[in-house]
Design an enzyme around this catalytic site. Structure first.
Site, mmCIF file in Angstrom:
data_model
loop_
_atom_site.group_PDB
_atom_site.id
_atom_site.type_symbol
_atom_site.label_atom_id
_atom_site.label_comp_id
_atom_site.label_asym_id
_atom_site.label_seq_id
_atom_site.Cartn_x
_atom_site.Cartn_y
_atom_site.Cartn_z
ATOM 1 C CE1 TYR A 128 -18.369 19.710 4.609
ATOM 2 C CE2 TYR A 128 -17.091 20.416 6.505
ATOM 3 C CZ TYR A 128 -17.325 19.511 5.492
ATOM 4 O OH TYR A 128 -16.524 18.414 5.362
ATOM 5 C CE LYS A 129 -20.658 16.352 4.380
ATOM 6 N NZ LYS A 129 -20.083 16.516 3.045
ATOM 7 N NE ARG B 24 -22.068 13.750 -3.533
ATOM 8 C CZ ARG B 24 -21.500 14.084 -2.392
ATOM 9 N NH1 ARG B 24 -21.546 13.274 -1.355
ATOM 10 N NH2 ARG B 24 -20.871 15.233 -2.248
ATOM 11 C CG PHE C 9 -16.235 10.560 3.514
ATOM 12 C CD1 PHE C 9 -16.697 11.055 2.305
ATOM 13 C CD2 PHE C 9 -15.210 11.231 4.152
ATOM 14 C CE1 PHE C 9 -16.150 12.202 1.747
ATOM 15 C CE2 PHE C 9 -14.658 12.385 3.604
ATOM 16 C CZ PHE C 9 -15.134 12.861 2.397
HETATM 17 C C1 LIG Z 1 -19.377 11.021 5.601
HETATM 18 C C2 LIG Z 1 -18.373 12.118 5.706
HETATM 19 N N1 LIG Z 1 -17.559 12.181 6.756
HETATM 20 C C3 LIG Z 1 -16.654 13.169 6.874
HETATM 21 C C4 LIG Z 1 -16.557 14.148 5.914
HETATM 22 C C5 LIG Z 1 -15.541 15.257 5.942
HETATM 23 O O1 LIG Z 1 -14.926 15.486 7.104
HETATM 24 P P1 LIG Z 1 -14.096 16.842 7.302
HETATM 25 O O2 LIG Z 1 -15.082 17.915 7.630
HETATM 26 O O3 LIG Z 1 -13.159 16.511 8.387
HETATM 27 O O4 LIG Z 1 -13.414 17.183 6.015
HETATM 28 C C6 LIG Z 1 -17.392 14.121 4.816
HETATM 29 C C7 LIG Z 1 -17.282 15.178 3.781
HETATM 30 O O5 LIG Z 1 -17.881 15.199 2.779
HETATM 31 C C8 LIG Z 1 -18.315 13.085 4.698
HETATM 32 O O6 LIG Z 1 -19.118 13.019 3.634
#
Ligand SMILES: Cc1ncc(COP(=O)(O)O)c(C=O)c1O
Length: 413
Positions: free
Chosen positions: A223-224, A372, A126
């Site tokens: 938030y997921k 996805r 990511f």
């Molecule tokens: C693997 C992963 N890391 C980090 C994040 C996002 O981080 P942040 O909440 O700082 O935007 C995401 C967002 O989709 C993600 O999929």
């Protein structure tokens, strides 16, 4: 063997997780397959936030920091998350964003391995995880930090005496492929390196055991699959054995040993609290706490079993219904190697996702060509999987996605 919708109705009738669906406020006519990006609204969150706004903020005002224990929110949320990721309650705290937490913990890990400068990750991780290390390298200089990207299959072999940290996302955001956390952590430890696991697509979606894997550090999203709401605070984990040594660079007052002593000199709090920085966002952390309460009630073994079943069914049904037109499967076919999502590739992926959303089937698109579909077991039904695959087959059969209205790229895909 051909699968029928009646088969899936039977699975829904026997589903021990089925009652959880009612805890969420899901709009009619929507099949929500994007909980891996933004979890839906828990019904309890609406009532709780109303109470926090009207009573705690509106009436009790500043007293709420103690009377309604606002100040305890980061630790309370952390303790709930700990139960989902195989950690002790005092090893996890809710704070900041995942990006910021990567920065804090990568910096802490590098400082714990003086003389080593390499952070190993994989290409296609990511982006924020890579960007935060690049920012750290810019700040500290190339003699202190080097980000080295190594293909998945070569990660173990890439562990060497110059490696300070192995930084990986446990479940890959685009493909859903799951890393062997215990094996890779052992490989890192064998050369004296530390590990930092991004659990954004793992926490609440599948059992994680940071303690058994001997992981050093972890971060993740609220938030997921934790259903904490848009932009919910993230979390971080520091194994207890490192809590004395780990110092993070964002030395804000909330991570001070005595914030209300108002000392001029920073002194880190003992334990996990030193990884806080500023004042917790009370409204959004309250929403996160409600999401976490639901996740904490679910049996993660049941969650995992259903998530693999939903994914397997989707893969089979897409092939059954779309035939030779079926988009190419990007995720591992073996459910044990896949997180709680199924990703497909198609040259017209963006437009197909838009056409599905217009039909009420919400997934998302990741460039250049990945569709996805997240299968959050607390509210996705087996029959939803049938209906989603049927809509996909229909879109492909009719070429509906070729309409102009589905072509224009929005800012968020
Ligand atoms: C693997 C992963 N890391 C980090 C994040 C996002 O981080 P942040 O909440 O700082 O935007 C995401 C967002 O989709 C993600 O999929």
């Amino acid at each position: 063997m051909t699968i029928t919708r009646a088969d899936l109705e039977r699975l829904d009738a026997d589903d021990p997780l089925a009652p959880f669906r009612d805890r969420f406020d899901l709009p009619d006519g929507v099949i929500y397959l994007d909980g891996n990006s933004l979890g839906p609204l828990p019904r309890a969150t609406r009532d709780r936030l109303r109470d926090v706004i009207d009573r705690e903020w509106g009436r009790d005002l500043i007293r709420s920091w103690t009377d309604n224990d606002w100040i305890g929110l980061p630790a309370r949320c952390g303790a709930l998350i700990a139960g989902l990721i195989g950690a002790a309650p005092d090893e996890v705290v809710a704070a900041d964003s995942t990006s910021v937490n990567v920065f804090k913990l990568a910096a802490a890990a590098l400082a714990m391995r003086p003389g080593r400068r390499v952070v190993v990750s994989e290409p296609g991780n990511f982006p924020t995880d890579l960007y935060m290390v690049q920012g750290l390298a810019d700040l500290l200089g190339p003699d202190r930090v080097e980000l080295r990207l190594v293909e998945r299959d070569l990660l173990t072999a890439a562990m060497g005496p110059d490696v300070a940290l192995l930084l990986l996302t446990h479940v890959h955001y685009k493909t859903g492929a799951v890393h062997d956390m215990a094996g890779l952590t052992a490989a890192a430890h064998a050369v004296g390196a530390l590990t930092l696991w991004d659990l954004a697509h793992s926490a609440g979606a599948l059992p994680v055991d940071l303690t058994a894997a001997k992981a050093d550090f972890a971060v993740g999203c609220g938030y997921k699959y934790l259903n904490g709401g848009p932009g919910a605070p993230a979390f971080l984990y520091v194994a207890r054995r490192h809590q004395e040594a780990a110092r993070q660079p964002l030395s804000g007052w909330m991570g001070h040993a005595a914030p209300f002593a108002f000392d001029d000199r920073y002194a880190p709090a003992p334990g996990i609290a030193r990884h806080l920085c500023g004042t917790p966002p009370v409204l959004s952390m309250t929403a996160l706490e409600e999401g976490l309460k639901i996740a904490a009630e679910a049996d993660l073994a049941q969650v995992r079993a259903k998530s693999m079943r939903l994914g397997d069914l989707f893969v089979s049904l897409v092939e059954q219904m779309c035939g030779p037109e079926a988009p190419h499967l990007v995720s591992p076919r073996d459910g044990a190697l896949r997180g709680s999502q199924v990703s497909l590739a198609h040259a017209d992926g963006y437009a197909i996702v838009q056409a599905l959303i217009a039909r009420g089937v919400i997934g998302d698109f990741r460039a250049p060509d990945v569709l996805r579909f997240g299968m959050a077991p607390l509210y996705v039904r087996h029959t939803d999987i049938w209906d989603a695959a049927a809509h996909l087959a229909e879109v492909l059969r009719t070429g509906e996605h070729r309409q102009d209205r589905f072509q224009a790229r929005k800012a968020v895909t």
